[in-house]
Design an enzyme around this catalytic site. Sequence first.
Site, PDB file in Angstrom:
ATOM      1  N   THR A 150      -1.700   5.502   2.555  1.00 35.04           N
ATOM      2  CA  THR A 150      -2.915   4.682   2.545  1.00 35.04           C
ATOM      3  C   THR A 150      -2.938   3.739   3.742  1.00 35.04           C
ATOM      4  O   THR A 150      -1.908   3.217   4.164  1.00 35.04           O
ATOM      5  CB  THR A 150      -2.991   3.865   1.245  1.00 35.04           C
ATOM      6  OG1 THR A 150      -2.904   4.752   0.133  1.00 35.04           O
ATOM      7  CG2 THR A 150      -4.287   3.078   1.160  1.00 35.04           C
ATOM      8  N   LEU A 168       0.855  -1.183   0.000  1.00 35.90           N
ATOM      9  CA  LEU A 168       0.000   0.000   0.000  1.00 35.90           C
ATOM     10  C   LEU A 168       0.890   1.232   0.000  1.00 35.90           C
ATOM     11  O   LEU A 168       1.984   1.223   0.557  1.00 35.90           O
ATOM     12  CB  LEU A 168      -0.903   0.024   1.244  1.00 35.90           C
ATOM     13  CG  LEU A 168      -1.924  -1.108   1.407  1.00 35.90           C
ATOM     14  CD1 LEU A 168      -2.685  -0.936   2.716  1.00 35.90           C
ATOM     15  CD2 LEU A 168      -2.889  -1.155   0.231  1.00 35.90           C
ATOM     16  N   ASP A 169       0.417   2.308  -0.619  1.00 36.18           N
ATOM     17  CA  ASP A 169       1.138   3.569  -0.561  1.00 36.18           C
ATOM     18  C   ASP A 169       1.327   3.987   0.896  1.00 36.18           C
ATOM     19  O   ASP A 169       0.522   3.638   1.769  1.00 36.18           O
ATOM     20  CB  ASP A 169       0.377   4.667  -1.293  1.00 36.18           C
ATOM     21  CG  ASP A 169       0.342   4.456  -2.804  1.00 36.18           C
ATOM     22  OD1 ASP A 169       1.179   3.682  -3.301  1.00 36.18           O
ATOM     23  OD2 ASP A 169      -0.520   5.056  -3.456  1.00 36.18           O
ATOM     24  N   ARG A 170       2.359   4.761   1.134  1.00 33.45           N
ATOM     25  CA  ARG A 170       2.641   5.205   2.505  1.00 33.45           C
ATOM     26  C   ARG A 170       1.443   5.881   3.145  1.00 33.45           C
ATOM     27  O   ARG A 170       1.130   5.660   4.323  1.00 33.45           O
ATOM     28  CB  ARG A 170       3.836   6.170   2.489  1.00 33.45           C
ATOM     29  CG  ARG A 170       4.158   6.763   3.860  1.00 33.45           C
ATOM     30  CD  ARG A 170       5.402   7.637   3.812  1.00 33.45           C
ATOM     31  NE  ARG A 170       5.221   8.805   2.977  1.00 33.45           N
ATOM     32  CZ  ARG A 170       4.698   9.952   3.401  1.00 33.45           C
ATOM     33  NH1 ARG A 170       4.273  10.068   4.656  1.00 33.45           N
ATOM     34  NH2 ARG A 170       4.586  10.980   2.590  1.00 33.45           N
TER      35      ARG A 170
END
Length: 481
Positions: free
Chosen positions: A187, A183-185
Amino acid sequence: MALVTASSADKLPPKRPDTFENNFEEPPPVVITPCDPWPPPYYLEDGLRKVTPYHFTYNTYCKERWRGREILDIFASEFRDRPAEYYEKAILEGRVVLNGKPIPSTTTIVKNGDIISHTLHRHEPPVSARSIGIVHEDDDLIVIDKPAGLPVHPAGRYNFNSIIEVIRADRGLGFNPLPCNRLDRLTSGIMFIGKHRQAAEDMSAQIRERTVKKEYITRVVGEFPEGEIVCEQPILQVSPKLGLNRVRANGKDAKTVFKRMAYYPPPDGIKEVEHAENADYDHLAWKRKRGYSIVRCFPITGRTHQLRVHLQFLGHPISNDPIYANQRVWGPNLGKGQSEAEDDEDIMTRLARMGKEDIAEAVAYHDEMVDEYNKRKAEKMTGQTCDICDTPLYSDPGTHELGIYLHARRYRCETGKWDYETGLPDWALPPPGMEGPTVPVAESDPLAVDLKKLGLEDGLEAPQAESPNLVESRTVASAAA
């Protein structure tokens, strides 16, 4: 601080004259970190997990795009953490070495196979002190609820403040957490951590083969259309340095289905920005006048920033997205329908200023309406430097900068073998005085998007007769182009 080299028991056989082996040279020694503190130097302060600065050595092999380029050019163009002047000084003073040896000049050319090592006094940004939630655990996997703002892997300015290292610190140095998805940082939500390699490989294979259905929840600007909104715009990475991706005809195929869960119109009578000490960016007048929507997202593909880019393209970016919902960067229309490269340089220039000359807002805003309380709290350069390494120091981030309104709520195996989900995040619940869903959905199956009907399953042709909702949805996506 001196660099040390790893001892090697494996050497090439002695060179013999007049043989082919004589043309080979022994591989360079690998530079290792002279100081890697354990346990990690964490401390909690003001709701943040912080790390005491420490020395660390980065090692990386020459990437393909670096081949044939000057060493200073690589650092100045690829890494945003420090200015070019810092990297120039680090090279000349020997803190950056090539294949374990000092670099004679900042114009030295980097070749395939070279190992670049950079030793620095590392200052990690603080992250939320929120604990990593455990959704499920067995002998093979840990299913976690990842907090927003915490990167998965050590990267850039983050090392100990990452999912991998926080879990390792909690379970012991010998534990090796193996992330199966990313996951993106910024998110939050469902992630799978393998306890051993086979479990990680099995779960990763399921995700790669698209046998896993995913649902995300997000909060976007304005009144999102009803129905099943399909966006099939390709996505291209425009700037690795800034983490910028945009819709481009020559990008990678990307498909997402969106479905509105709730719309909350602006409260009546809101005309001015509120300037209370507990105010947050939701009090910006322009945004309050538009209201916001809670939207369910069903990614069919898994491109970087796919949901964030597709929502921006549709004209409803995530409300507090620092990249794709910033009016100082994109202008009043927030990049709606943009798919041309003509303004890329201007966009990257404005984005690069965030956190340097300008505040690094994780929010869209009109310049004259920035809430002063949060502006003072936002992370930006303080003008001070570290006494040890002269690194420019940043202020602590505000709570609004520790994540965005994007949450991986549910992952499910399409064969029904497993199904993991979380509840709705606080920011997705109805605001005070309004009614709305407090559970994920009222439907019997929250992931029941009929991909066959939408013509989005691999190998399926587009349906012959489409529903009115689908026709309207695709019109929305194409009209924005």
